[in-house]
Design a protein around this motif. Structure first.
Motif, PDB file in Angstrom:
ATOM      1  N   ASP A 140      -6.394  20.434  45.069  1.00 27.84           N
ATOM      2  CA  ASP A 140      -5.034  20.979  45.089  1.00 27.84           C
ATOM      3  C   ASP A 140      -4.308  20.653  43.784  1.00 27.84           C
ATOM      4  OD1 ASP A 140      -5.264  21.944  47.732  1.00 27.84           O
ATOM      5  OD2 ASP A 140      -4.813  19.961  48.518  1.00 27.84           O
ATOM      6  N   VAL A 141      -4.426  19.396  43.333  1.00 31.65           N
ATOM      7  CA  VAL A 141      -3.775  18.979  42.095  1.00 31.65           C
ATOM      8  C   VAL A 141      -4.334  19.758  40.910  1.00 31.65           C
ATOM      9  CG1 VAL A 141      -3.374  17.049  40.521  1.00 31.65           C
ATOM     10  CG2 VAL A 141      -3.283  16.677  42.989  1.00 31.65           C
ATOM     11  N   ASP A 142      -5.656  19.875  40.837  1.00 33.46           N
ATOM     12  CA  ASP A 142      -6.274  20.579  39.711  1.00 33.46           C
ATOM     13  C   ASP A 142      -5.881  22.048  39.691  1.00 33.46           C
ATOM     14  OD1 ASP A 142      -7.496  18.242  39.018  1.00 33.46           O
ATOM     15  OD2 ASP A 142      -9.443  18.746  39.886  1.00 33.46           O
ATOM     16  N   ARG A 143      -5.744  22.641  40.872  1.00 30.49           N
ATOM     17  CA  ARG A 143      -5.386  24.055  40.927  1.00 30.49           C
ATOM     18  C   ARG A 143      -3.967  24.273  40.424  1.00 30.49           C
ATOM     19  NH1 ARG A 143      -7.084  24.643  45.507  1.00 30.49           N
ATOM     20  NH2 ARG A 143      -5.170  24.306  46.689  1.00 30.49           N
ATOM     21  N   LEU A 144      -3.081  23.290  40.647  1.00 27.89           N
ATOM     22  CA  LEU A 144      -1.697  23.415  40.200  1.00 27.89           C
ATOM     23  C   LEU A 144      -1.538  23.081  38.724  1.00 27.89           C
ATOM     24  CD1 LEU A 144       0.079  21.810  43.265  1.00 27.89           C
ATOM     25  CD2 LEU A 144       0.268  24.194  42.549  1.00 27.89           C
ATOM     26  N   LEU A 145      -2.190  22.009  38.263  1.00 28.16           N
ATOM     27  CA  LEU A 145      -1.998  21.554  36.885  1.00 28.16           C
ATOM     28  C   LEU A 145      -2.949  22.209  35.899  1.00 28.16           C
ATOM     29  CD1 LEU A 145      -1.382  17.725  37.389  1.00 28.16           C
ATOM     30  CD2 LEU A 145       0.271  19.582  37.276  1.00 28.16           C
ATOM     31  N   HIS A 146      -4.134  22.582  36.372  1.00 27.34           N
ATOM     32  CA  HIS A 146      -5.139  23.183  35.486  1.00 27.34           C
ATOM     33  C   HIS A 146      -5.738  24.406  36.182  1.00 27.34           C
ATOM     34  CE1 HIS A 146      -4.786  19.337  33.423  1.00 27.34           C
ATOM     35  NE2 HIS A 146      -5.096  18.736  34.553  1.00 27.34           N
ATOM     36  N   PRO A 147      -4.937  25.457  36.337  1.00 29.19           N
ATOM     37  CA  PRO A 147      -5.386  26.586  37.155  1.00 29.19           C
ATOM     38  C   PRO A 147      -6.665  27.242  36.681  1.00 29.19           C
ATOM     39  CG  PRO A 147      -3.419  27.145  35.885  1.00 29.19           C
ATOM     40  CD  PRO A 147      -3.598  25.671  35.771  1.00 29.19           C
ATOM     41  N   HIS A 148      -6.851  27.399  35.353  1.00 28.25           N
ATOM     42  CA  HIS A 148      -8.063  28.063  34.870  1.00 28.25           C
ATOM     43  C   HIS A 148      -9.282  27.192  35.086  1.00 28.25           C
ATOM     44  CE1 HIS A 148      -5.572  31.211  33.278  1.00 28.25           C
ATOM     45  NE2 HIS A 148      -4.878  30.333  32.561  1.00 28.25           N
ATOM     46  N   ALA A 149      -9.174  25.936  34.743  1.00 30.24           N
ATOM     47  CA  ALA A 149     -10.293  25.014  34.953  1.00 30.24           C
ATOM     48  C   ALA A 149     -10.584  24.868  36.435  1.00 30.24           C
ATOM     49  CB  ALA A 149      -9.978  23.650  34.349  1.00 30.24           C
TER      50      ALA A 149
END
Length: 231
Positions: A140-149
């Motif tokens: 969830d965090v990665d999708r919000l802060l690093h959407p492309h990655a």
């Protein structure tokens, strides 16, 4: 569900013609409402307090000061508004200061409509995905802060038969209040897939712990399996 969300926008720009242009650009986007236009930093600070916008479209240079100074004051007082900087400044130092101030995006003038719309679309996605309460996992965090990655990572981890883009669309159905529940048929209609495909993605999200499923018994017929966000 998400179509009912209205994102309140304050435009802060000293040039009257440009502020009007940004107003028209914003109002072309579904789900955005311009609640005010401030042409000075003093007006912007007061209007932010009174109108409580979700998003400020903020210019950098004003005759009386710098837009980043306003942003710092808002941050220091914990005013919960986001900002997209729209400026003619092309210096790396300006970008660094803006990022340290927590701007969501940085658009260089002259503003072109496609880039403007892209920024608002990304903000809307962020806004919707952060409305729901509950706990977060690393994805969830990665999708919000690093959407492309994050999307690439999802593509590597999802099993055969699960498309990352479709999976993301199914997740977005549940981006609103956690109390909302949906059947496979309702999700299929929103995403534009078959009922069986929707059921496959929903069960995958149950296995990930993102959703929970329960059987609801009606007056007649078979029980219906409904899905909601994991609390």
């Amino acid at each position: 569900m998400t179509s009912e969300i209205s994102i309140r926008v304050l435009i802060v720009e000293d040039d009257l013609r440009i502020s009007e242009l940004h107003r028209r650009f914003t109002e072309r986007m579904d789900g955005f409402e311009v609640v005010g236009i401030a042409n000075t930093l003093a007006d912007a600070e007061e209007m932010t307090e009174v109108l409580a916008p979700d998003l400020v479209l903020l210019d950098l240079f004003f005759p009386e000061g710098n837009g980043l100074d306003l942003l710092r004051r808002l941050r220091a007082r914990a005013i919960p508004t986001d900002a997209i900087l729209i400026t003619a400044a092309r210096e790396m130092t300006s970008l660094k200061e803006a990022l340290r101030g927590g701007v969501f995006d940085y658009i260089i003038k002259p503003v072109f409509l496609p880039r403007f719309q892209e920024a608002l679309r990304k903000y809307r996605e962020y806004f919707v995905n952060t409305r729901a309460d509950g706990t977060l996992d690393q994805k969830d965090v990665d999708r919000l802060l690093h959407p492309h990655a994050g999307h690439q990572s999802e593509g590597l981890q999802t099993p055969k038969g699960i498309d990352p883009l479709t999976l993301r669309k199914v997740r977005q159905v549940f981006a609103g209040p956690t109390a909302s529940t949906f059947s496979a048929e309702e999700v299929a209609e929103q995403v534009g897939v078959s009922r069986s495909t929707a059921r496959r993605y929903l069960e995958h999200l149950v296995s990930e712990g993102f959703l929970v499923a329960e059987l609801l018994y009606g007056v007649v017929g078979r029980p219906e399996r409904r899905y909601s966000r994991h609390s």
